[in-house]
Design a protein around this motif. Sequence first.
Motif, PDB file in Angstrom:
ATOM      1  N   VAL A 127       0.855  -1.185   0.000  1.00  0.00           N
ATOM      2  CA  VAL A 127       0.000   0.000   0.000  1.00  0.00           C
ATOM      3  C   VAL A 127       0.888   1.231   0.000  1.00  0.00           C
ATOM      4  O   VAL A 127       1.865   1.289   0.751  1.00  0.00           O
ATOM      5  N   GLN A 128       0.579   2.199  -0.847  1.00  0.00           N
ATOM      6  CA  GLN A 128       1.269   3.487  -0.807  1.00  0.00           C
ATOM      7  C   GLN A 128       0.308   4.513  -0.211  1.00  0.00           C
ATOM      8  O   GLN A 128      -0.713   4.837  -0.813  1.00  0.00           O
ATOM      9  N   TYR A 129       0.637   4.980   1.002  1.00  0.00           N
ATOM     10  CA  TYR A 129      -0.192   5.965   1.698  1.00  0.00           C
ATOM     11  C   TYR A 129       0.423   7.336   1.443  1.00  0.00           C
ATOM     12  O   TYR A 129       1.492   7.645   1.945  1.00  0.00           O
ATOM     13  N   VAL A 130      -0.223   8.126   0.674  1.00  0.00           N
ATOM     14  CA  VAL A 130       0.180   9.420   0.106  1.00  0.00           C
ATOM     15  C   VAL A 130       0.707   9.167  -1.303  1.00  0.00           C
ATOM     16  O   VAL A 130       1.735   8.521  -1.505  1.00  0.00           O
ATOM     17  N   SER A 131      -0.011   9.690  -2.241  1.00  0.00           N
ATOM     18  CA  SER A 131       0.355   9.512  -3.649  1.00  0.00           C
ATOM     19  C   SER A 131       1.516  10.415  -4.036  1.00  0.00           C
ATOM     20  O   SER A 131       1.599  11.549  -3.569  1.00  0.00           O
ATOM     21  N   PRO A 132       2.407   9.929  -4.904  1.00  0.00           N
ATOM     22  CA  PRO A 132       3.365  10.873  -5.510  1.00  0.00           C
ATOM     23  C   PRO A 132       2.602  11.835  -6.408  1.00  0.00           C
ATOM     24  O   PRO A 132       1.453  11.568  -6.790  1.00  0.00           O
ATOM     25  N   GLN A 133       3.230  12.927  -6.761  1.00  0.00           N
ATOM     26  CA  GLN A 133       2.554  13.922  -7.603  1.00  0.00           C
ATOM     27  C   GLN A 133       2.613  13.502  -9.066  1.00  0.00           C
ATOM     28  O   GLN A 133       3.019  14.267  -9.949  1.00  0.00           O
ATOM     29  N   VAL A 134       2.143  12.288  -9.305  1.00  0.00           N
ATOM     30  CA  VAL A 134       2.205  11.728 -10.653  1.00  0.00           C
ATOM     31  C   VAL A 134       1.287  12.486 -11.606  1.00  0.00           C
ATOM     32  O   VAL A 134       1.518  12.515 -12.818  1.00  0.00           O
ATOM     33  N   GLY A 146       0.864   1.344 -10.775  1.00  0.00           N
ATOM     34  CA  GLY A 146      -0.198   0.347 -10.809  1.00  0.00           C
ATOM     35  C   GLY A 146       0.333  -1.072 -10.734  1.00  0.00           C
ATOM     36  O   GLY A 146      -0.287  -1.952 -10.119  1.00  0.00           O
ATOM     37  N   ARG A 147       1.487  -1.314 -11.354  1.00  0.00           N
ATOM     38  CA  ARG A 147       2.087  -2.658 -11.310  1.00  0.00           C
ATOM     39  C   ARG A 147       2.799  -2.915  -9.982  1.00  0.00           C
ATOM     40  O   ARG A 147       2.970  -4.060  -9.574  1.00  0.00           O
ATOM     41  N   ALA A 148       3.226  -1.844  -9.298  1.00  0.00           N
ATOM     42  CA  ALA A 148       4.066  -1.990  -8.106  1.00  0.00           C
ATOM     43  C   ALA A 148       3.275  -2.135  -6.817  1.00  0.00           C
ATOM     44  O   ALA A 148       3.775  -2.717  -5.847  1.00  0.00           O
ATOM     45  N   VAL A 149       2.063  -1.591  -6.763  1.00  0.00           N
ATOM     46  CA  VAL A 149       1.320  -1.586  -5.499  1.00  0.00           C
ATOM     47  C   VAL A 149      -0.069  -2.179  -5.691  1.00  0.00           C
ATOM     48  O   VAL A 149      -0.591  -2.252  -6.805  1.00  0.00           O
ATOM     49  N   ASP A 150      -0.659  -2.592  -4.574  1.00  0.00           N
ATOM     50  CA  ASP A 150      -2.025  -3.114  -4.596  1.00  0.00           C
ATOM     51  C   ASP A 150      -3.054  -2.014  -4.389  1.00  0.00           C
ATOM     52  O   ASP A 150      -4.195  -2.145  -4.821  1.00  0.00           O
ATOM     53  N   LEU A 151      -2.641  -0.934  -3.704  1.00  0.00           N
ATOM     54  CA  LEU A 151      -3.591   0.125  -3.388  1.00  0.00           C
ATOM     55  C   LEU A 151      -2.846   1.425  -3.107  1.00  0.00           C
ATOM     56  O   LEU A 151      -1.826   1.413  -2.407  1.00  0.00           O
ATOM     57  N   VAL A 152      -3.365   2.528  -3.639  1.00  0.00           N
ATOM     58  CA  VAL A 152      -2.860   3.863  -3.314  1.00  0.00           C
ATOM     59  C   VAL A 152      -3.916   4.565  -2.474  1.00  0.00           C
ATOM     60  O   VAL A 152      -5.082   4.648  -2.876  1.00  0.00           O
ATOM     61  N   LEU A 153      -3.519   5.042  -1.305  1.00  0.00           N
ATOM     62  CA  LEU A 153      -4.416   5.810  -0.444  1.00  0.00           C
ATOM     63  C   LEU A 153      -4.109   7.291  -0.645  1.00  0.00           C
ATOM     64  O   LEU A 153      -3.005   7.750  -0.344  1.00  0.00           O
TER      65      LEU A 153
END
Length: 397
Positions: A127-134, A146-153
Amino acid sequence: MSELPADRQPLTASPPLIVLVAGETSGDNLGAKLIHALKERLPNARFAGIAGPRMIAEGCEPWERVESLSVMGLFEIIPHLPRLFRIRRMLIDRLLANPPDVYVGVDAKEFNLRLAPKLKERGIPVVQYVSPQVWAWRQGRVKTIGRAVDLVLCLLPFESKFYDAHQVKAEFVGHPLADQIPLTLDPVEARRALGVPEAGTYIALLPGSRGGEVGRLGPDFAATVAWFKRQRPDIRFISAMASAKVRQSFEHALAAAGVSDRVQLFDGQAQNVMAASDAILLASGTATLEATLVKRPMVVAYRLSWLTSFLLKHLKLFKAPFFAQPNLLAGRQIVPEHFNDEVRADVLGPALLAQLERADRADLVQTFTQIHQTLRRDASARAAEAIVQLISGQRKG
């Protein structure tokens, strides 16, 4: 003893292991609140990872301290690479030897998202909690994420919409600062809490939380104080220092500009310093969101190394119309933002003076209040619930 409710029962007899990796003070704050919310749902869970004092106080076993990952900039990171590689290797070894139920990257996006694929391919939920400024720059990274994590919070509403458009699983949980900060803050009460005179006009200075950041912005913030000393000597300055290192750096800048006696420094107390002010000069980052929630006019400054700036500009890597969070959240420029060569006293001084005198202050406060209400969603609880659901699904699987 009464039994725990069904949604608070341990998932299995074996306690879940949750590894969290944060990289700076703001991540430590987020991580601590998240751990607290997770413990309410998983009372027998164990926590470990890269943590700061607040996460440790909540029961997280520190494998490293957050300061070890606190680096920013494309090229500024280079001298720190050996240390970062060592930490990365240590984490991979520990995580593969004893796989956790979930790995939660708390901010520290560049570090966590480079580590995530190795964990996910070994079956560790990420899980990535806090999105990068993609959504702002290097948008092509969204597929890699999307390939690296199961969920972005996501903490901000437009972030989850961006991920939805690219079929990446994401959830807008709100921002913990919006839950923590009251909808209104009395400047007089804040001044009393700081022990400063209640009368007068105050400008708050927040030059950043990292040593490098303060090194780049501190001299220009100090020069801006000198500008006011000539133009408006009646104005008082108060400043919140994130650490002893930051304080030492900023004190040096103030002394070099001959204005040490014009600025009263406080260790921590950023929220009181902002609330006590009539306007704020601050570094771009999480502090700009806090200033938005405190609802004070502000001028936002951002300075990078010349090489990073050159690449961002000439390779057109930056896609967002603004970099200051209040402008991004409002969808228009509601506060001034100044970048690199614009970060100088003859620009910042007049910009701050205009903020003190702006006629539409009531409208600005109303806009800030609308943003506050949008972000106030009990973020830590929502994030914890999403993580528990992920763990539960994995264990059932």
